[in-house]
Write a protein that holds these residues in place. Structure first.
Motif, short mmCIF file in Angstrom:
data_model
loop_
_atom_site.label_atom_id
_atom_site.label_comp_id
_atom_site.label_asym_id
_atom_site.label_seq_id
_atom_site.Cartn_x
_atom_site.Cartn_y
_atom_site.Cartn_z
N TYR A 102 -6.91 -1.52 -2.84
CA TYR A 102 -6.84 -2.44 -2.00
C TYR A 102 -5.32 -3.32 -2.28
O TYR A 102 -4.78 -3.14 -3.18
CB TYR A 102 -8.09 -3.37 -2.30
N ARG A 103 -5.16 -4.08 -1.45
CA ARG A 103 -3.94 -4.85 -1.41
C ARG A 103 -4.21 -6.22 -2.01
O ARG A 103 -4.85 -7.00 -1.46
CB ARG A 103 -3.34 -5.05 -0.04
N LEU A 133 -0.70 0.95 7.94
CA LEU A 133 0.65 1.12 7.33
C LEU A 133 1.53 -0.07 7.27
O LEU A 133 2.27 -0.18 8.17
CB LEU A 133 1.46 2.57 7.69
N ALA A 134 1.03 -0.98 6.58
CA ALA A 134 1.55 -2.37 6.64
C ALA A 134 3.05 -2.44 5.84
O ALA A 134 4.16 -2.20 6.32
CB ALA A 134 0.69 -3.38 6.28
N GLY A 136 3.29 -0.67 3.20
CA GLY A 136 3.51 0.83 2.76
C GLY A 136 3.15 0.89 1.28
O GLY A 136 2.78 2.18 0.93
C1 PRP Z 1 -5.55 -2.46 4.14
C2 PRP Z 1 -5.13 -1.12 4.90
C3 PRP Z 1 -4.51 -0.35 3.94
C4 PRP Z 1 -3.72 -1.52 3.30
C5 PRP Z 1 -2.32 -1.49 4.12
O1 PRP Z 1 -6.46 -2.50 3.22
O2 PRP Z 1 -6.43 -0.34 4.88
O3 PRP Z 1 -5.04 0.51 2.88
O4 PRP Z 1 -4.16 -2.78 3.73
O5 PRP Z 1 -1.45 -2.56 3.63
P1 PRP Z 1 -0.10 -1.98 3.00
O6 PRP Z 1 0.54 -1.15 3.67
O7 PRP Z 1 0.50 -3.44 2.77
O8 PRP Z 1 -0.41 -1.60 1.36
P2 PRP Z 1 -7.11 -3.74 2.53
O9 PRP Z 1 -6.11 -3.66 1.23
O10 PRP Z 1 -7.41 -4.90 3.55
O11 PRP Z 1 -8.28 -3.11 1.78
P3 PRP Z 1 -9.71 -2.71 2.57
O12 PRP Z 1 -9.22 -1.41 3.22
O13 PRP Z 1 -10.65 -2.59 1.45
O14 PRP Z 1 -10.07 -3.90 3.66
#
Ligand code: PRP
Ligand code: URA
Length: 208
Positions: A102-103, A133-134, A136
């Motif tokens: 998780y982020r 892919l935010a 990354g």
């Molecule tokens: C979301 C998404 C990615 C991540 C992308 O997950 O599903 O895994 O964010 O962001 P990044 O590219 O900046 O790392 P999230 O952390 O919200 O967890 P979740 O899937 O449990 O909701």
């Protein structure tokens, strides 16, 4: 050389439009995630190597093909889970290796909290599944873990990417090709993809 594939297929683009729509509820959202995953994987698996096999039809023996590679699907929990049923339908003999990342809210750094990569099994081609892919960070962390194993190919398959995420993943892992349904404009101050679709996990699992 990094390969970034942004699908132009009309079935994909119209489904992404419905996915983005804030009035689309969780049931339809999950269905769309599955349908888009199938279409993206169809494109992302186009270069899988095959070997010739013989097959006997009711009329005669003829030539066919079989997949040469053992395939692994690596969903990044939690949001990547929604891509698994469609992916397993398409690739029924694949292994599913779960990776929980998780982020972290304040730092936006990826935190690994679950790793179910089997010690004693091998795959040749890995498909990392995550809708977003935010920055990354999560995708880079996932590929870092996968690359501790001997793999012939790793691809990232996602729904929406930001340019920042593409840059981060392709800088860290230039050999990992990226297959997405849309490449959006930018990240906002909360590191959400704009225009994006909001929180992919919350929208799939009704935790808004
Ligand atoms: C979301 C998404 C990615 C991540 C992308 O997950 O599903 O895994 O964010 O962001 P990044 O590219 O900046 O790392 P999230 O952390 O919200 O967890 P979740 O899937 O449990 O909701
Ligand atoms: N995670 C999401 O679910 N959505 C974004 O826009 C960015 C990260």
């Amino acid at each position: 050389m990094v390969e970034v594939h942004v699908s132009k297929h009309p079935l994909v683009t119209q489904k992404v439009t419905r996915l983005r729509d804030q009035s689309t509820g969780s049931k339809e959202f999950r269905e769309l995630v599955g349908e888009i995953t199938t279409l993206l994987l169809y494109e992302a698996t186009a270069d899988l190597p095959t070997a010739p096999v013989k097959v006997r039809t009711p009329l005669m023996e003829t030539e066919g093909t079989k997949l040469l590679y053992k395939i692994g699907l690596i969903p990044i929990l939690r949001a990547g889970l929604g891509m698994v049923p469609a992916a397993v339908n398409l690739l029924p003999h694949s292994q599913v290796w779960h990776l929980g990342i998780y982020r972290e809210h304040a730092t936006r750094m990826p935190v690994e909290y679950y790793n179910k990569l089997p010690e004693d099994l091998e795959i040749d081609a890995a498909f990392v599944l995550d809708p977003m892919l935010a920055t990354g960070g999560s995708a880079v962390a996932a590929v870092d873990v996968l690359k501790l194993r001997a793999l012939k190919s790793v691809k990232f398959v996602g729904l929406i990417a930001a340019p920042e995420g593409v840059e981060a993943l392709s800088s860290a892992h230039p050999d990992v090709s990226i297959h997405v349904a849309a490449l959006d404009s930018h990240l906002n101050e909360d590191a959400y993809i704009v225009p994006g679709l909001g929180d992919a996990g919350d929208r799939q699992f009704g935790t808004l």
